[in-house]
Each structure stands twice: as structure tokens, then as C-alpha cells.
Design a protein around this motif. Sequence first.
Motif, PDB file in Angstrom:
ATOM      1  N   PRO A 243      48.806 -33.227  22.905  1.00 45.33           N
ATOM      2  CA  PRO A 243      49.989 -32.928  23.716  1.00 45.33           C
ATOM      3  C   PRO A 243      51.202 -32.559  22.866  1.00 45.33           C
ATOM      4  N   GLY A 244      52.021 -31.662  23.399  1.00 46.54           N
ATOM      5  CA  GLY A 244      53.286 -31.331  22.762  1.00 46.54           C
ATOM      6  C   GLY A 244      53.189 -30.230  21.728  1.00 46.54           C
ATOM      7  N   PRO A 245      54.267 -30.067  20.923  1.00 47.04           N
ATOM      8  CA  PRO A 245      54.382 -28.934  20.002  1.00 47.04           C
ATOM      9  C   PRO A 245      54.052 -29.261  18.553  1.00 47.04           C
ATOM     10  N   PHE A 246      53.280 -30.319  18.319  1.00 48.78           N
ATOM     11  CA  PHE A 246      53.125 -30.825  16.956  1.00 48.78           C
ATOM     12  C   PHE A 246      51.797 -30.464  16.289  1.00 48.78           C
ATOM     13  N   GLY A 247      50.961 -29.657  16.964  1.00 51.88           N
ATOM     14  CA  GLY A 247      49.620 -29.392  16.439  1.00 51.88           C
ATOM     15  C   GLY A 247      49.460 -28.118  15.642  1.00 51.88           C
ATOM     16  N   GLY A 248      50.508 -27.287  15.545  1.00 54.31           N
ATOM     17  CA  GLY A 248      50.416 -26.069  14.751  1.00 54.31           C
ATOM     18  C   GLY A 248      49.894 -24.853  15.490  1.00 54.31           C
ATOM     19  N   ASP A 249      49.544 -25.018  16.759  1.00 51.32           N
ATOM     20  CA  ASP A 249      49.107 -23.907  17.610  1.00 51.32           C
ATOM     21  C   ASP A 249      49.342 -24.334  19.054  1.00 51.32           C
ATOM     22  N   ALA A 250      49.040 -23.449  20.007  1.00 47.53           N
ATOM     23  CA  ALA A 250      49.447 -23.778  21.372  1.00 47.53           C
ATOM     24  C   ALA A 250      48.524 -23.207  22.425  1.00 47.53           C
ATOM     25  N   LEU A 251      48.307 -24.008  23.459  1.00 46.49           N
ATOM     26  CA  LEU A 251      47.728 -23.564  24.718  1.00 46.49           C
ATOM     27  C   LEU A 251      48.597 -24.153  25.823  1.00 46.49           C
ATOM     28  N   ALA A 252      49.141 -23.291  26.659  1.00 43.49           N
ATOM     29  CA  ALA A 252      49.914 -23.741  27.810  1.00 43.49           C
ATOM     30  C   ALA A 252      49.290 -23.147  29.061  1.00 43.49           C
ATOM     31  N   THR A 253      49.189 -23.957  30.088  1.00 47.73           N
ATOM     32  CA  THR A 253      48.565 -23.506  31.337  1.00 47.73           C
ATOM     33  C   THR A 253      49.302 -24.107  32.534  1.00 47.73           C
ATOM     34  N   ASN A 254      48.851 -23.688  33.718  1.00 44.32           N
ATOM     35  CA  ASN A 254      49.384 -24.265  34.962  1.00 44.32           C
ATOM     36  C   ASN A 254      48.759 -25.627  35.265  1.00 44.32           C
ATOM     37  N   THR A 255      48.130 -26.237  34.309  1.00 41.81           N
ATOM     38  CA  THR A 255      47.452 -27.539  34.367  1.00 41.81           C
ATOM     39  C   THR A 255      46.065 -27.423  35.002  1.00 41.81           C
ATOM     40  N   LEU A 256      45.944 -26.710  36.108  1.00 42.75           N
ATOM     41  CA  LEU A 256      44.663 -26.584  36.793  1.00 42.75           C
ATOM     42  C   LEU A 256      43.604 -25.933  35.918  1.00 42.75           C
ATOM     43  N   LEU A 257      44.014 -25.058  35.005  1.00 40.33           N
ATOM     44  CA  LEU A 257      43.086 -24.290  34.178  1.00 40.33           C
ATOM     45  C   LEU A 257      42.938 -24.848  32.767  1.00 40.33           C
ATOM     46  N   HIS A 258      43.595 -25.954  32.467  1.00 34.35           N
ATOM     47  CA  HIS A 258      43.714 -26.360  31.068  1.00 34.35           C
ATOM     48  C   HIS A 258      42.388 -26.754  30.433  1.00 34.35           C
TER      49      HIS A 258
END
Length: 270
Positions: A243-258
Motif C-alpha cells: 500500500p501507498g507510494p513507498f514501493g518504487g512503482d505503482a498500480l492504481a485502480t478503482n479497487t474493483l479491478l485491483h
Amino acid sequence: MADTPPPERRWRDDLHLAHTIADQVDPQTLAHFDHQDFAVETKPDLTPVTDADREAERLIRDYLGRARTRDSVLGEEYGTSGHSPRQWVIDPIDGTKNFVRGVPVWATLISLVEDGEVVVGLVSAPALGRRWWAVAGGGAWSGRSLSAARQLHVSSVAGMEDASLSYSSLSGWAERRRLRGMLSLMQSCWRTRAYGDFWSYMLLAEGAVDLAAEPELELYDMSALVPIVAEAGGTFTSLAGEPGPFGGDALATNTLLHEAALALLDHETD
């Protein structure tokens, strides 16, 4: 013992400060953009930087130095100053390559991290005439000011075959040996577009796209985006699900598709 105020009240003054700073920075960066009157250099990581980036970060730091004397600051151009569990994280111009080429998709990112949680996030894109913000527990909003804003909500798309995906480029996925996973995700989606940088995530928070992903990012690239996505009802993690911005990469979704998106991105690379 006094009751603890609700989160949106607890950080209300910090959000107002972020808006005030953006109000000061926006005319400066926009003037440089409109006149294209800046010098461009290449940093050691081979990314571009302009004197407009540095000027904007100095202005933000000067303002924070007067208004939040005890807080730490982390910025893209000048690193970390101070030691505090409250840290302002700033990217003076996110989308510098766009800025340099005259593309209006760039923004100033301002956020506050407190005890390891991003509690305030603001994204201001003056060339687009748009601003987005959120405080933990207070919803996500967009508008020209605090008094003229609309609340944001992610989409309700529940199937990948109906989903719209936004990203920045494919080159980074190949460099990180994650191209197969990204291609699997792209092929599963109804529509893919490379809106790029902060714009992907703001469109997600507005419900215009359903997923956004990038393979290599710094904290200052992501921090301001997290509360806006989360308060709009979305989920923001690393590609490994952190969770959050600390992993060095990103996936953001509408939650339903995560979960489905994480599984597709985890396909074994060559």
C-alpha cells in the motif's frame, strides 16, 4: 482530555497551506511554460531538469521554511532537509518532458506525510486550468479553489474487458523486465491510452479511466497522488501490492479491478 478532531479538520490548515503555495507557484511555472524561457539540463539519471523546476522548488521550500519550521522537506531537485515525522514531499514540475516540449500536461505536486501515511495531497496543473486535492478522511476534490470544487469518485467498472488503462510508456516496463505482465494487462483491457504522469491518476480519481500503472517511480512522483486516489474510492499500491507510494512503482485502480490487475502484472518475464 480533548477529543481528537476528525482527520479532515486535523490537517485542514496544512491543506490550506498547500493551496496557498500552489497559488504562488502556478503563475511562475506557467509564465516559464508560456514563454519557453528556461534552460534545460540532463541530470545524472538522464532525466531533464529546467531552471523552472529548481526555481519552483526553492519557492516552495522557502514558503514551508517560514510556515512549517519544524517539518522536514523532501523534494526532487534538492533532496531532504530536516528530521521530523511530518515531511512535505514535493515535485515542483511533474511531467518535465511535457513542459519542455510545450505539452500542457504537467503539474506541481505537494503532499504531507505524517508518521508514514500520506495525509494531504495536492496536484496543480495550471496549463490545464485544473487542480485536485484530498485530505485523509475528507474525500477527494477538484476545482479552481476550495470554495468551488466537486467531489471525485472512481468508476464502478468491475470487469477487465470493460476497463480503460492509462500508462506512461512501454520502455520502462521492458527495462524493468516486466513487459510481459504489462502486455498481459493491456490485452485484457477494453481500452489503453498513454495519458502519462500525474494525469493518469487524476483521470482515475475522476472515474474517466479505471487503472493506471508505472514500473519505476520515486516517492515525490507518487506521494501527492495517493490520498486523491484513495479518497475517491480507489486503491494505490506498488506492483507487489504494497500500500501507498513507498514501493518504487505503482498500480492504481478503482479497487474493483485491483487484485485481477496485480495478478496479470505478475506474469513471469522473459
